[in-house]
Design a protein around this motif. Structure first.
Motif, PDB file in Angstrom:
ATOM      1  N   THR A 263       0.807  -1.278   0.050  1.00  0.00           N
ATOM      2  CA  THR A 263       0.063   0.041   0.214  1.00  0.00           C
ATOM      3  C   THR A 263       0.859   1.438  -0.024  1.00  0.00           C
ATOM      4  O   THR A 263       1.850   1.317   0.765  1.00  0.00           O
ATOM      5  N   LEU A 264       0.502   2.116  -0.912  1.00  0.00           N
ATOM      6  CA  LEU A 264       1.353   3.637  -0.861  1.00  0.00           C
ATOM      7  C   LEU A 264       0.063   4.677  -0.879  1.00  0.00           C
ATOM      8  O   LEU A 264      -0.989   4.810  -1.607  1.00  0.00           O
ATOM      9  N   PHE A 265       0.252   5.280   0.361  1.00  0.00           N
ATOM     10  CA  PHE A 265      -0.908   6.332   0.606  1.00  0.00           C
ATOM     11  C   PHE A 265      -0.061   7.856   0.424  1.00  0.00           C
ATOM     12  O   PHE A 265       0.795   8.137   1.251  1.00  0.00           O
ATOM     13  N   TYR A 266      -0.678   8.543  -0.787  1.00  0.00           N
ATOM     14  CA  TYR A 266      -0.036   9.556  -1.039  1.00  0.00           C
ATOM     15  C   TYR A 266      -0.843  10.724  -1.483  1.00  0.00           C
ATOM     16  O   TYR A 266      -2.037  10.193  -2.060  1.00  0.00           O
ATOM     17  N   HIS A 267      -0.489  12.064  -1.462  1.00  0.00           N
ATOM     18  CA  HIS A 267      -1.128  13.068  -2.087  1.00  0.00           C
ATOM     19  C   HIS A 267      -0.848  13.436  -3.423  1.00  0.00           C
ATOM     20  O   HIS A 267       0.279  13.185  -3.892  1.00  0.00           O
ATOM     21  N   ASP A 268      -1.922  13.631  -4.247  1.00  0.00           N
ATOM     22  CA  ASP A 268      -1.610  14.220  -5.761  1.00  0.00           C
ATOM     23  C   ASP A 268      -0.428  15.161  -6.171  1.00  0.00           C
ATOM     24  O   ASP A 268       0.103  15.120  -6.973  1.00  0.00           O
ATOM     25  N   ASN A 317       0.471  -2.641   9.312  1.00  0.00           N
ATOM     26  CA  ASN A 317      -0.085  -3.688   8.732  1.00  0.00           C
ATOM     27  C   ASN A 317      -0.782  -4.461  10.071  1.00  0.00           C
ATOM     28  O   ASN A 317      -0.240  -4.905  11.090  1.00  0.00           O
ATOM     29  N   ALA A 318      -1.822  -4.432   9.853  1.00  0.00           N
ATOM     30  CA  ALA A 318      -2.864  -5.414  10.908  1.00  0.00           C
ATOM     31  C   ALA A 318      -3.621  -6.523  10.231  1.00  0.00           C
ATOM     32  O   ALA A 318      -3.783  -6.611   9.091  1.00  0.00           O
ATOM     33  N   LEU A 319      -4.446  -7.284  11.153  1.00  0.00           N
ATOM     34  CA  LEU A 319      -4.833  -8.685  10.482  1.00  0.00           C
ATOM     35  C   LEU A 319      -6.206  -8.380   9.676  1.00  0.00           C
ATOM     36  O   LEU A 319      -6.129  -9.033   8.639  1.00  0.00           O
ATOM     37  N   ASP A 320      -6.703  -7.123   9.754  1.00  0.00           N
ATOM     38  CA  ASP A 320      -7.993  -6.901   8.869  1.00  0.00           C
ATOM     39  C   ASP A 320      -7.731  -6.020   8.170  1.00  0.00           C
ATOM     40  O   ASP A 320      -8.528  -5.298   7.617  1.00  0.00           O
ATOM     41  N   GLY A 321      -6.296  -5.672   7.523  1.00  0.00           N
ATOM     42  CA  GLY A 321      -5.961  -4.418   6.764  1.00  0.00           C
ATOM     43  C   GLY A 321      -5.147  -3.474   7.324  1.00  0.00           C
ATOM     44  O   GLY A 321      -4.928  -3.582   8.399  1.00  0.00           O
ATOM     45  N   MET A 322      -4.726  -2.310   6.781  1.00  0.00           N
ATOM     46  CA  MET A 322      -4.092  -1.625   7.220  1.00  0.00           C
ATOM     47  C   MET A 322      -4.638  -0.527   8.060  1.00  0.00           C
ATOM     48  O   MET A 322      -5.609  -0.222   8.032  1.00  0.00           O
ATOM     49  N   LEU A 323      -3.807  -0.169   9.189  1.00  0.00           N
ATOM     50  CA  LEU A 323      -4.276   0.513  10.273  1.00  0.00           C
ATOM     51  C   LEU A 323      -3.379   2.077  10.050  1.00  0.00           C
ATOM     52  O   LEU A 323      -2.093   2.008   9.675  1.00  0.00           O
ATOM     53  N   LEU A 324      -4.041   3.011  10.107  1.00  0.00           N
ATOM     54  CA  LEU A 324      -3.364   4.202   9.985  1.00  0.00           C
ATOM     55  C   LEU A 324      -3.519   5.161  11.306  1.00  0.00           C
ATOM     56  O   LEU A 324      -4.713   5.395  11.910  1.00  0.00           O
ATOM     57  N   ALA A 325      -2.257   5.146  11.827  1.00  0.00           N
ATOM     58  CA  ALA A 325      -2.001   5.816  13.229  1.00  0.00           C
ATOM     59  C   ALA A 325      -1.717   7.213  12.926  1.00  0.00           C
ATOM     60  O   ALA A 325      -0.553   7.748  12.763  1.00  0.00           O
ATOM     61  N   VAL A 326      -2.781   8.336  13.218  1.00  0.00           N
ATOM     62  CA  VAL A 326      -2.753   9.551  12.825  1.00  0.00           C
ATOM     63  C   VAL A 326      -2.567  10.351  14.149  1.00  0.00           C
ATOM     64  O   VAL A 326      -3.055  10.186  15.286  1.00  0.00           O
ATOM     65  N   PRO A 327      -2.011  11.602  13.897  1.00  0.00           N
ATOM     66  CA  PRO A 327      -1.863  12.671  15.178  1.00  0.00           C
ATOM     67  C   PRO A 327      -3.298  13.253  15.318  1.00  0.00           C
ATOM     68  O   PRO A 327      -4.059  13.086  14.457  1.00  0.00           O
ATOM     69  N   ILE A 350      -6.665   0.444   3.485  1.00  0.00           N
ATOM     70  CA  ILE A 350      -6.648   1.261   4.767  1.00  0.00           C
ATOM     71  C   ILE A 350      -8.101   0.840   5.744  1.00  0.00           C
ATOM     72  O   ILE A 350      -9.220   1.472   5.150  1.00  0.00           O
ATOM     73  N   GLN A 351      -8.049  -0.109   6.400  1.00  0.00           N
ATOM     74  CA  GLN A 351      -9.343  -0.337   7.121  1.00  0.00           C
ATOM     75  C   GLN A 351      -9.537   0.517   8.278  1.00  0.00           C
ATOM     76  O   GLN A 351     -10.831   0.576   8.766  1.00  0.00           O
ATOM     77  N   SER A 352      -8.671   0.943   9.102  1.00  0.00           N
ATOM     78  CA  SER A 352      -9.005   1.611  10.267  1.00  0.00           C
ATOM     79  C   SER A 352      -8.162   2.631  10.452  1.00  0.00           C
ATOM     80  O   SER A 352      -6.961   2.806  10.056  1.00  0.00           O
ATOM     81  N   VAL A 353      -8.658   3.745  11.295  1.00  0.00           N
ATOM     82  CA  VAL A 353      -7.794   4.828  11.682  1.00  0.00           C
ATOM     83  C   VAL A 353      -7.758   4.917  13.188  1.00  0.00           C
ATOM     84  O   VAL A 353      -8.845   4.769  13.999  1.00  0.00           O
ATOM     85  N   GLU A 354      -6.727   5.150  13.788  1.00  0.00           N
ATOM     86  CA  GLU A 354      -6.549   5.217  15.211  1.00  0.00           C
ATOM     87  C   GLU A 354      -5.677   6.486  15.568  1.00  0.00           C
ATOM     88  O   GLU A 354      -4.819   6.961  14.979  1.00  0.00           O
ATOM     89  N   VAL A 355      -6.262   7.504  16.459  1.00  0.00           N
ATOM     90  CA  VAL A 355      -5.586   8.863  16.741  1.00  0.00           C
ATOM     91  C   VAL A 355      -4.557   8.811  17.830  1.00  0.00           C
ATOM     92  O   VAL A 355      -4.993   7.918  18.944  1.00  0.00           O
ATOM     93  N   PHE A 356      -3.610   9.340  17.880  1.00  0.00           N
ATOM     94  CA  PHE A 356      -2.551   9.450  18.728  1.00  0.00           C
ATOM     95  C   PHE A 356      -2.277  10.831  19.070  1.00  0.00           C
ATOM     96  O   PHE A 356      -2.094  11.623  18.196  1.00  0.00           O
ATOM     97  N   ASP A 357      -2.005  10.927  20.527  1.00  0.00           N
ATOM     98  CA  ASP A 357      -1.801  12.559  21.001  1.00  0.00           C
ATOM     99  C   ASP A 357      -0.347  12.669  21.077  1.00  0.00           C
ATOM    100  O   ASP A 357       0.344  11.829  21.792  1.00  0.00           O
ATOM    101  N   VAL A 358       0.318  13.347  19.952  1.00  0.00           N
ATOM    102  CA  VAL A 358       1.775  13.713  20.434  1.00  0.00           C
ATOM    103  C   VAL A 358       1.799  15.158  20.017  1.00  0.00           C
ATOM    104  O   VAL A 358       2.752  15.662  19.121  1.00  0.00           O
ATOM    105  N   LYS A 359       1.003  15.780  20.601  1.00  0.00           N
ATOM    106  CA  LYS A 359       1.071  17.378  20.185  1.00  0.00           C
ATOM    107  C   LYS A 359       2.435  17.907  20.601  1.00  0.00           C
ATOM    108  O   LYS A 359       2.717  19.084  20.045  1.00  0.00           O
TER     109      LYS A 359
END
Length: 446
Positions: A263-268, A317-327, A350-359
């Protein structure tokens, strides 16, 4: 036959001198928070909490130690003399910008620590490491010596691991490490495609280049690392970052693109020659099809991508697809938050998104992906490395206690000249090398 392998994440532990000096021209977040008071303790605990959450999910999570700051050897090399207290006093009085640079905790962003090539890709079937010279910024250019010592202490067995010195510290070979490098593959233990992204061609003045902000990575540096690591043409793609993106504040490729597995996740706006880059990756990727997740400027304007650090997320990489760990900032920017909801509903890789606090890190211009160095390791290589840096429940508790004992709640630019701060840092790091079992990696220990 491919070996079983995992992608380990080695996060940088935020250092006791974490501060907002605004040292990085081209990094919009770094400049926007210049001279604000920082909270080193909160920053370190936020980073540890991110590591713990990923370790609890079953990912192999390692810890890389901070560097000694203020870096007295650098200050003395620049002509400041006397006792440590006198050196700090002279620098604060006559050259506060130099003192700030020598005090930066920027080694926390270990995506810039090195470029790593897995054994499945290299000619000698060892894992290869090259510390980044980070020559574009003085405060970062002093990191590679201790980075190299640390990596050698962790990956010491030369039958499995190969270490190279940093490239020459000149602009022609400017190297920013894994922030401009990603690997795509069918499986971690199988041969993959290493995507090197550069900002300019140093030996061709007529080649496209940004006009406002500097391009920190050169094609020549990326090519040199590929040679040093013994990578064949079939394992490598070189791609130029869009100069317009650099001028919009995308100082590293990992601020506008991230890849993992197939998987390649990118902006145009990520690549100057988008179609050619994708075609080259597809031609070299074996055993799987590239899943290109393209985000258009209509969906997320480039300014919103930079403000939220959407692409400076960890793609895992997660069991059910890619996980995106976002700020957490991704949920504060309306276009990005909407996009993430649509992304999960789209049924793509990308099947799931999880938020992390790294302010605390975000305020200095580094998101979740900046804080980690990815190292693909086979089972044998994982067993051969130094295991004292792998995060366990016990190590997490010990490091949390260590941070709470040694870190200040608040730090300003004026505090950098305090000799007590240097004493606190050295005491803390001396204890930390014992906790992690790394030996004498710092100048003051030698």
């Amino acid at each position: 036959m491919a070996k079983h392998a995992v992608e380990a994440n080695f996060d940088g532990l935020v250092g006791p001198t974490h501060n907002y000096a605004g040292l990085s021209w081209g990094n919009v977040a770094s400049k926007s928070n210049v001279n604000a008071a920082s909270n080193p303790r909160e920053a370190a605990l936020q980073g540890l909490a991110k590591m713990k959450r990923l370790a609890d999910r079953g990912y192999v999570q390692g810890v890389l130690p901070p560097h000694e700051r203020p870096h007295m050897r650098t200050l003395r090399a620049l002509g400041f003399t006397g006792t440590d207290a006198q050196v700090l006093g002279q620098a604060a009085k006559t050259s506060p910008a130099i003192l700030a640079a020598a005090s930066s905790a920027s080694a926390m962003w270990t995506a810039n620590a090195a470029t790593v090539s897995p054994s499945a890709d290299t000619k000698d079937h060892r894992v290869h490491f090259t510390p980044a010279n980070l020559s574009a910024k003085f405060h970062r250019s002093i990191e590679h010596t201790v980075t190299g010592r640390t990596l050698k202490a962790i990956f010491a067995d030369d039958s499995y691991f190969a270490h190279h010195p940093a490239l020459p510290s000149v602009s022609h070979f400017g190297d920013e490490g894994a922030a401009n490098h990603t690997r795509l593959c069918a499986g971690y233990g199988e041969p993959g495609v290493e995507l090197f992204v550069y900002g300019q061609i140093a030996f061709n003045e007529r080649a496209p280049a940004p006009k406002k902000y500097p391009a920190r990575q050169t094609l020549e540096a990326s090519q040199a690392i590929a040679r040093l690591h013994g990578l064949s043409d079939g394992h490598v793609v070189f791609a130029q970052q869009n100069p317009a993106a650099i001028d919009a504040g995308v100082f590293h490729n990992d601020v506008i693109a991230v890849g993992n597995g197939h998987t390649l996740f990118y902006h145009d706006m990520a690549f100057l020659e988008e179609d050619r880059v994708l075609a080259d990756v597809r031609a070299r990727l074996t055993g799987t099809e590239l899943q290109a997740v393209r985000v258009s400027s209509d969906q997320v304007p480039i300014a919103d991508a930079v403000a939220s650090y959407l692409f400076n997320s960890q793609l895992l990489n997660a069991l059910d697809g890619m996980l995106l760990a976002v700020p957490g900032e991704c949920r504060e920017v309306a276009s990005v938050s909407r996009y993430l909801d649509d992304l999960v509903r789209s049924g793509g890789p990308i099947q799931s998104v999880e938020v992390f606090d790294v302010k605390q890190s975000m305020r200095n211009g580094g998101g979740p992906a900046c804080l980690r160095l990815r190292v693909v390791l086979s089972d044998e290589e994982l067993a051969a490395m130094h295991r004292g840096v792998i995060l366990t429940d016990a190590l997490y508790e010990r490091l949390t206690t260590w941070v709470e004992a040694h870190y200040r709640d608040q730090l300003s630019q004026d505090d950098l000249a305090d000799p007590m701060l240097l004493d606190e840092v050295r005491k803390a790091l001396d204890e930390l090398t014992g906790i992690l079992g790394l030996g004498s990696i710092y100048d003051f220990q030698r």
